[in-house]
Design a protein around this motif. Structure first.
Motif, PDB file in Angstrom:
ATOM      1  N   VAL A  87     -36.441  17.446   4.524  1.00 41.51           N
ATOM      2  CA  VAL A  87     -35.159  16.822   4.850  1.00 41.51           C
ATOM      3  C   VAL A  87     -35.226  16.263   6.275  1.00 41.51           C
ATOM      4  O   VAL A  87     -35.447  16.993   7.234  1.00 41.51           O
ATOM      5  CB  VAL A  87     -33.997  17.826   4.723  1.00 41.51           C
ATOM      6  N   LEU A  88     -35.038  14.944   6.405  1.00 37.24           N
ATOM      7  CA  LEU A  88     -35.076  14.282   7.701  1.00 37.24           C
ATOM      8  C   LEU A  88     -33.686  14.095   8.293  1.00 37.24           C
ATOM      9  O   LEU A  88     -33.508  14.098   9.501  1.00 37.24           O
ATOM     10  CB  LEU A  88     -35.748  12.905   7.572  1.00 37.24           C
ATOM     11  N   GLU A  89     -32.715  13.899   7.439  1.00 31.15           N
ATOM     12  CA  GLU A  89     -31.340  13.679   7.872  1.00 31.15           C
ATOM     13  C   GLU A  89     -30.407  14.044   6.735  1.00 31.15           C
ATOM     14  O   GLU A  89     -30.779  13.958   5.560  1.00 31.15           O
ATOM     15  CB  GLU A  89     -31.148  12.211   8.269  1.00 31.15           C
ATOM     16  N   ARG A  90     -29.207  14.481   7.063  1.00 32.80           N
ATOM     17  CA  ARG A  90     -28.230  14.835   6.031  1.00 32.80           C
ATOM     18  C   ARG A  90     -26.845  14.414   6.485  1.00 32.80           C
ATOM     19  O   ARG A  90     -26.494  14.512   7.668  1.00 32.80           O
ATOM     20  CB  ARG A  90     -28.280  16.330   5.720  1.00 32.80           C
ATOM     21  N   VAL A  91     -26.068  13.900   5.528  1.00 34.35           N
ATOM     22  CA  VAL A  91     -24.661  13.576   5.775  1.00 34.35           C
ATOM     23  C   VAL A  91     -23.872  14.018   4.547  1.00 34.35           C
ATOM     24  O   VAL A  91     -24.456  14.386   3.517  1.00 34.35           O
ATOM     25  CB  VAL A  91     -24.439  12.066   6.023  1.00 34.35           C
ATOM     26  N   ASN A  92     -22.560  13.957   4.641  1.00 34.55           N
ATOM     27  CA  ASN A  92     -21.704  14.264   3.499  1.00 34.55           C
ATOM     28  C   ASN A  92     -21.040  12.992   2.999  1.00 34.55           C
ATOM     29  O   ASN A  92     -20.755  12.074   3.779  1.00 34.55           O
ATOM     30  CB  ASN A  92     -20.633  15.289   3.881  1.00 34.55           C
ATOM     31  N   VAL A  93     -20.797  12.929   1.698  1.00 35.97           N
ATOM     32  CA  VAL A  93     -20.176  11.762   1.091  1.00 35.97           C
ATOM     33  C   VAL A  93     -18.740  11.629   1.579  1.00 35.97           C
ATOM     34  O   VAL A  93     -17.988  12.608   1.611  1.00 35.97           O
ATOM     35  CB  VAL A  93     -20.195  11.864  -0.449  1.00 35.97           C
ATOM     36  N   LYS A  94     -18.376  10.417   1.966  1.00 36.42           N
ATOM     37  CA  LYS A  94     -17.005  10.119   2.365  1.00 36.42           C
ATOM     38  C   LYS A  94     -16.578   8.835   1.676  1.00 36.42           C
ATOM     39  O   LYS A  94     -17.215   7.794   1.836  1.00 36.42           O
ATOM     40  CB  LYS A  94     -16.892   9.989   3.883  1.00 36.42           C
ATOM     41  N   ASN A  95     -15.525   8.924   0.866  1.00 35.17           N
ATOM     42  CA  ASN A  95     -15.024   7.776   0.104  1.00 35.17           C
ATOM     43  C   ASN A  95     -16.121   7.160  -0.770  1.00 35.17           C
ATOM     44  O   ASN A  95     -16.222   5.932  -0.903  1.00 35.17           O
ATOM     45  CB  ASN A  95     -14.450   6.718   1.042  1.00 35.17           C
ATOM     46  N   GLY A  96     -16.928   8.029  -1.373  1.00 31.50           N
ATOM     47  CA  GLY A  96     -17.962   7.573  -2.292  1.00 31.50           C
ATOM     48  C   GLY A  96     -19.195   7.002  -1.634  1.00 31.50           C
ATOM     49  O   GLY A  96     -20.069   6.465  -2.318  1.00 31.50           O
ATOM     50  N   VAL A  97     -19.286   7.119  -0.308  1.00 27.71           N
ATOM     51  CA  VAL A  97     -20.393   6.505   0.430  1.00 27.71           C
ATOM     52  C   VAL A  97     -21.032   7.525   1.363  1.00 27.71           C
ATOM     53  O   VAL A  97     -20.347   8.366   1.948  1.00 27.71           O
ATOM     54  CB  VAL A  97     -19.882   5.302   1.254  1.00 27.71           C
ATOM     55  N   ALA A  98     -22.348   7.447   1.487  1.00 24.67           N
ATOM     56  CA  ALA A  98     -23.090   8.233   2.473  1.00 24.67           C
ATOM     57  C   ALA A  98     -23.620   7.264   3.518  1.00 24.67           C
ATOM     58  O   ALA A  98     -24.385   6.351   3.195  1.00 24.67           O
ATOM     59  CB  ALA A  98     -24.236   8.995   1.824  1.00 24.67           C
ATOM     60  N   ASN A  99     -23.193   7.422   4.770  1.00 24.86           N
ATOM     61  CA  ASN A  99     -23.586   6.520   5.845  1.00 24.86           C
ATOM     62  C   ASN A  99     -24.648   7.160   6.732  1.00 24.86           C
ATOM     63  O   ASN A  99     -24.413   8.218   7.323  1.00 24.86           O
ATOM     64  CB  ASN A  99     -22.371   6.142   6.690  1.00 24.86           C
ATOM     65  N   PHE A 100     -25.814   6.505   6.815  1.00 24.16           N
ATOM     66  CA  PHE A 100     -26.910   6.967   7.663  1.00 24.16           C
ATOM     67  C   PHE A 100     -27.224   5.897   8.707  1.00 24.16           C
ATOM     68  O   PHE A 100     -26.957   4.710   8.508  1.00 24.16           O
ATOM     69  CB  PHE A 100     -28.184   7.188   6.843  1.00 24.16           C
ATOM     70  N   TYR A 101     -27.821   6.333   9.805  1.00 21.70           N
ATOM     71  CA  TYR A 101     -28.521   5.411  10.699  1.00 21.70           C
ATOM     72  C   TYR A 101     -29.984   5.810  10.644  1.00 21.70           C
ATOM     73  O   TYR A 101     -30.333   6.955  10.959  1.00 21.70           O
ATOM     74  CB  TYR A 101     -28.012   5.491  12.142  1.00 21.70           C
ATOM     75  N   ILE A 102     -30.842   4.892  10.186  1.00 19.61           N
ATOM     76  CA  ILE A 102     -32.264   5.213  10.060  1.00 19.61           C
ATOM     77  C   ILE A 102     -33.060   4.464  11.120  1.00 19.61           C
ATOM     78  O   ILE A 102     -32.707   3.373  11.540  1.00 19.61           O
ATOM     79  CB  ILE A 102     -32.814   4.890   8.657  1.00 19.61           C
ATOM     80  N   HIS A 103     -34.135   5.083  11.551  1.00 25.69           N
ATOM     81  CA  HIS A 103     -35.010   4.523  12.577  1.00 25.69           C
ATOM     82  C   HIS A 103     -36.419   4.978  12.202  1.00 25.69           C
ATOM     83  O   HIS A 103     -36.886   6.031  12.630  1.00 25.69           O
ATOM     84  CB  HIS A 103     -34.595   5.066  13.941  1.00 25.69           C
ATOM     85  N   LEU A 104     -37.093   4.180  11.384  1.00 25.85           N
ATOM     86  CA  LEU A 104     -38.341   4.596  10.754  1.00 25.85           C
ATOM     87  C   LEU A 104     -39.477   3.641  11.091  1.00 25.85           C
ATOM     88  O   LEU A 104     -39.245   2.439  11.293  1.00 25.85           O
ATOM     89  CB  LEU A 104     -38.183   4.617   9.229  1.00 25.85           C
ATOM     90  N   PRO A 105     -40.710   4.139  11.125  1.00 27.53           N
ATOM     91  CA  PRO A 105     -41.846   3.219  11.150  1.00 27.53           C
ATOM     92  C   PRO A 105     -41.794   2.329   9.914  1.00 27.53           C
ATOM     93  O   PRO A 105     -41.341   2.752   8.847  1.00 27.53           O
ATOM     94  CB  PRO A 105     -43.063   4.166  11.107  1.00 27.53           C
ATOM     95  N   GLN A 106     -42.237   1.093  10.060  1.00 30.83           N
ATOM     96  CA  GLN A 106     -42.156   0.173   8.925  1.00 30.83           C
ATOM     97  C   GLN A 106     -43.018   0.612   7.751  1.00 30.83           C
ATOM     98  O   GLN A 106     -42.788   0.194   6.624  1.00 30.83           O
ATOM     99  CB  GLN A 106     -42.532  -1.237   9.380  1.00 30.83           C
ATOM    100  N   SER A 107     -44.007   1.452   8.008  1.00 28.20           N
ATOM    101  CA  SER A 107     -44.875   1.921   6.933  1.00 28.20           C
ATOM    102  C   SER A 107     -44.394   3.228   6.310  1.00 28.20           C
ATOM    103  O   SER A 107     -45.027   3.757   5.402  1.00 28.20           O
ATOM    104  CB  SER A 107     -46.300   2.126   7.472  1.00 28.20           C
ATOM    105  N   ALA A 108     -43.271   3.762   6.799  1.00 29.28           N
ATOM    106  CA  ALA A 108     -42.824   5.079   6.348  1.00 29.28           C
ATOM    107  C   ALA A 108     -42.329   5.035   4.900  1.00 29.28           C
ATOM    108  O   ALA A 108     -41.735   4.049   4.452  1.00 29.28           O
ATOM    109  CB  ALA A 108     -41.709   5.591   7.251  1.00 29.28           C
ATOM    110  N   GLU A 109     -42.561   6.125   4.183  1.00 29.78           N
ATOM    111  CA  GLU A 109     -41.992   6.306   2.843  1.00 29.78           C
ATOM    112  C   GLU A 109     -40.895   7.351   2.963  1.00 29.78           C
ATOM    113  O   GLU A 109     -41.156   8.511   3.249  1.00 29.78           O
ATOM    114  CB  GLU A 109     -43.059   6.765   1.847  1.00 29.78           C
ATOM    115  N   ALA A 110     -39.683   6.920   2.746  1.00 29.90           N
ATOM    116  CA  ALA A 110     -38.539   7.821   2.827  1.00 29.90           C
ATOM    117  C   ALA A 110     -37.605   7.525   1.661  1.00 29.90           C
ATOM    118  O   ALA A 110     -37.581   6.413   1.128  1.00 29.90           O
ATOM    119  CB  ALA A 110     -37.817   7.662   4.157  1.00 29.90           C
TER     120      ALA A 110
END
Length: 576
Positions: A87-110
Motif C-alpha cells: 500500500v503506497l497511499e490510501r484515501v476514503n471514498v467521498k461522494n463516490g470518488v477517491a481523490n489522490f495526488y500521485i507523484h510516480l516515476p514514469q516507469s512505475a507500475e501502480a
C-alpha cells in the motif's frame, strides 16, 4: 495566461508574415514547436509552453467508482498499491470518488485497489479514472477473476463460525423467499433458502446428508449470516458440492446492514473441496456466506473459519496488523512523497536571465515521509534533503512552501511546529527555510560539478508537525532564493511565486510573464522522479544538458511522450 499570451504573440507574427508575403502558405500549427534534431544547446529549442518539465507521472487522480450491485462505498477505503501489493497511499471514498495526488516515476507500475472487493486497475496517468467494480453477476458467470487464490490445504486455526455447516439437521434449514445476496439473513445459525425447492438427501460420495436442489429447473440462492470482526483473516471451504453456481461468495455488511463488499475465489472445484482465503474489510461487522444453485446441485460441510484480527493496542480503531504505529493512538499510516522513489530538482539560478542550462547551480534529492492518523489526517512530515551539487557563483538559499494538491495556498496556517534543521519562514504562511546560504550550510565546501572541490553531499532533515485534524495531503513547492535578496525566487514551472516574491522581476530579462519559463518555453528548473535506488547524475559545469543527455531533446520536444527514461542514459564523461 502564459499559453494565451504566447499564442497571441505567435498570431501577431503570423499575421505580419502573411501581410508582407501574401503568397506564402499559412504555417501548419503542427510545426510551431518543431526543432532541428541534434541540437547542442537547450537555448536552440522551442518548447510547448504547457510542458511541465517534470520527468514523472504526477498530478491529481480522481477515481470514480461504480457498482452494478449498489455497493455502499461512502467512507470506505481505496488504496494505491505497487505490483507487489504494498500500500503506497490510501484515501476514503467521498461522494463516490477517491481523490489522490500521485507523484510516480514514469516507469512505475501502480494500481488503484478497492480492498472491499479485491478489484484493481492500473494507473496510466493523472486526471479521471473510471473504475467499475466486479458485479455479482460477473462472479457467478465466471466473467471476472480476482487476485485471491484458492487454497488446497485445510485450515488448522480459528473458530468455525457456522453452527450448522453439514446440513445434518432438518431444523437447520429454513425457507426465506426474501433472501438475497446483498442483504444479511438473521444470525441464527441456520441456512436460508431463496425458494422451497430443496431437499436433504444422502449421497454415496461421503455417505452424508447434503443439501440438494429439487428437479424443477429453478435457480436460487442459499446462505447463512454470521458476525465478523474487521481485519480478521478467514478461509471459506466446503468438502463436497456439485454445480453450485461455481463459487461460494462472502458478502460483507457494516453495522447498518449496508452492503459494502465481497470476496470470492478465482475458481471452485466441481466435485471436490477447496479453500479460499481473505480478510474481513474495514467497517464490516457481518458476513453472508452464500451461493446460487440449480437443478441437481448439492452442497455439504460449508465452513467459514475466522482467525481474529490482531488486537488494537492503542484503541485508535486500526487493528495492530494494519497499524504502522500500533502503540501510538495518534498515528496509524505512512506514505511518501514522491509516491515512489526520489525527487531530484535541478536549478539554474540567473533568472530572469538565461543561464548555461547545465542545471547544476543547485541539485537536490528529496523524499518526504508522511504520517497520518486513523482518520487519514496528516500528523507530521519528515523531509530528508541531500544537497548534491552547488555549482552556482551566487549564494542561494532553499525554501519550501506547503500547498494543497491544486498548487494553491491553504488560506490558513496548517503548521504546528518544525523540528530539526528547517525553520519557519515568518514572511510566508506555511513556509519553511531549509537554509539561507547553501555554501554556509555545507559541512565541507564542495560544488560536485567537476569544476571545483568534491565531497559527499550534506543531508538536511527536519520534521513538520501539523495542526491536528486539518489536512489530508500537501504538496511541497521547493524553490531557491538569493541570500542577499530573499524576494528573488526561482520556482519549478507550474508553481507560482510566493507572497513574499518581488513581482517587479517578472516579465523582465528572459522571463515570460512570471512563469519561470522563457518565451520559447525553456525552464530555470527541472524535476526528475527516479525509481528507488536510482541516482540522477547531473551535468558537469558549463555542459549543456543536451550534451550530457542526448535523449533529453526528444523528451522535451514531445511534451514528455518520448524517451521517458532519458535520465538513465547519460554520456558518462559529461555528467558528475
Amino acid at each position: 495566461m502564459k499559453t494565451s499570451l504566447f499564442n497571441f504573440k505567435k498570431a501577431l507574427i503570423a499575421t505580419a508574415v502573411i501581410a508582407i508575403v501574401s503568397c506564402q502558405k499559412e504555417k501548419d500549427t503542427q510545426d510551431i514547436y518543431s526543432n532541428t534534431p541534434g541540437a547542442t544547446s537547450l537555448s536552440q529549442l522551442n518548447i510547448d509552453p504547457d510542458f511541465n518539465w517534470s520527468s514523472s507521472m504526477k498530478g491529481n487522480l480522481k477515481v470514480s467508482l461504480t457498482s452494478a450491485d449498489n455497493l455502499h462505498m461512502e467512507g470506505e477505503p481505496v488504496h494505491i498499491i505497487n505490483n507487489a501489493g504494498k500500500v503506497l497511499e490510501r484515501v476514503n471514498v467521498k461522494n463516490g470518488v477517491a481523490n489522490f495526488y500521485i507523484h510516480l516515476p514514469q516507469s512505475a507500475e501502480a494500481y488503484v485497489y478497492y480492498p472491499n472487493t479485491g478489484d484493481s486497475k492500473k494507473i496510466n496517468g493523472t486526471g479521471t479514472m473510471n473504475m467499475r467494480l466486479t458485479s455479482i453477476s460477473d462472479i457467478l458467470s465466471g466473467a471476472k477473476k480476482t487476485s485471491f487464490a484458492t487454497k488446497k490445504s485445510a485450515a488448522t486455526v480459528g473458530i468455525n463460525l457456522l453452527s450448522n455447516s453439514s446440513f445434518n439437521l432438518a431444523s437447520g434449514v429454513i425457507t426465506d423467499l426474501a433472501f438475497t445476496y446483498n442483504a444479511p439473513t438473521a444470525i441464527d445459525g441456520k441456512w436460508h433458502m431463496g425458494t422451497s425447492s430443496y431437499e436433504l438427501s444422502t449421497t454415496t460420495v461421503l455417505n452424508d446428508t447434503v443439501l440438494k436442489m429439487s428437479l424443477d429447473g429453478k435457480t436460487f440462492y442459499w446462505g447463512q449470516s454470521i458476525n465478523v470482526v474487521s481485519g480478521s483473516s478467514f478461509t471459506i471451504s466446503s468438502s463436497l458440492w456439485q454445480n453450485v453456481g461455481r463459487r461460494i461468495v462472502v458478502s460483507f455488511f457494516d453495522s447498518n446492514d449496508q452492503f459494502i463488499g465481497y470476496s470470492y475465489p478465482v475458481s471452485y472445484g466441481v466435485t471436490v473441496g477447496g479453500q479460499h482465503a481473505g480478510t474481513v474489510p474495514a467497517n464490516a461487522t457481518k458476513a453472508l456466506i452464500w451461493s446460487s444453485a440449480s437443478t441437481n446441485a448439492y452442497i455439504d460441510d460449508v465452513k467459514f473459519i475466522s482467525t481474529p484480527a490482531i488486537s488494537d493496542a492503542d484503541n485508535d480503531g486500526v487493528a495492530d496488523n494494519l497499524d504502522m504505529f500500533p502503540n501510538d493512538p495518534n498515528r496509524a499510516y505512512q506514505s511518501t512523497f514522491p509516491t515512489v522513489g526520489n525527487q531530484y530538482l535541478a536549478f539554474e539560478d540567473l533568472w530572469p536571465s538565461k543561464g548555461d542550462f547545465d542545471f547544476n547551480d543547485m541539485v537536490l534529492r528529496n523524499q518526504v515521509v508522511f504520517t497520518k492518523d486513523a482518520n487519514n489526517y496528516l500528523v507530521d512530515a519528515t523531509f530528508t534533503i541531500d544537497l548534491n551539487a552547488v555549482g552556482a557563483g551566487i549564494r542561494n538559499g532553499l525554501g519550501i512552501v506547503l500547498l494543497n494538491t491544486n498548487k494553491q495556498a491553504f488560506g490558513s496556517n496548517i503548521v504546528a511546529g518544525i523540528s530539526g534543521y528547517g525553520s519557519d519562514n515568518n514572511n510566508i504562511e506555511n513556509g519553511i527555510v531549509v537554509f539561507d546560504d547553501a555554501f554556509a550550510a555545507q559541512s565541507t565546501y564542495y560544488t560536485n560539478t567537476g569544476s571545483g572541490p568534491s565531497a559527499s553531499p550534506d543531508q538536511f532533515q527536519f520534521t513538520v508537525t501539523f495542526v491536528p485534524n486539518t489536512v489530508n495531503s500537501i504538496l511541497p513547492d521547493f524553490y531557491i532564493f538569493r541570500r542577499d535578496d530573499v524576494s528573488h525566487e526561482i520556482h519549478l514551472d507550474g508553481f507560482a511565486a510566493t507572497s513574499a516574491a518581488n513581482t517587479n522581476l517578472m516579465n523582465t530579462g528572459d522571463d515570460f510573464n512570471g512563469t519561470y519559463n522563457t518565451e520559447d518555453g525553456l525552464p530555470w528548473a527541472i524535476e526528475i522522479i527516479t525509481p528507488a535506488g536510482f541516482s540522477f547524475r547531473h551535468p558537469l559545469e558549463k555542459t549543456d544538458i543536451l550534451e550530457s543527455y542526448p535523449q533529453f531533446q526528444l523528451w522535451a520536444t514531445t511534451n514528455g511522450a518520448s524517451n521517458l527514461l532519458w535520465f538513465e542514459n547519460p554520456i558518462s564523461s559529461k555528467v558528475y
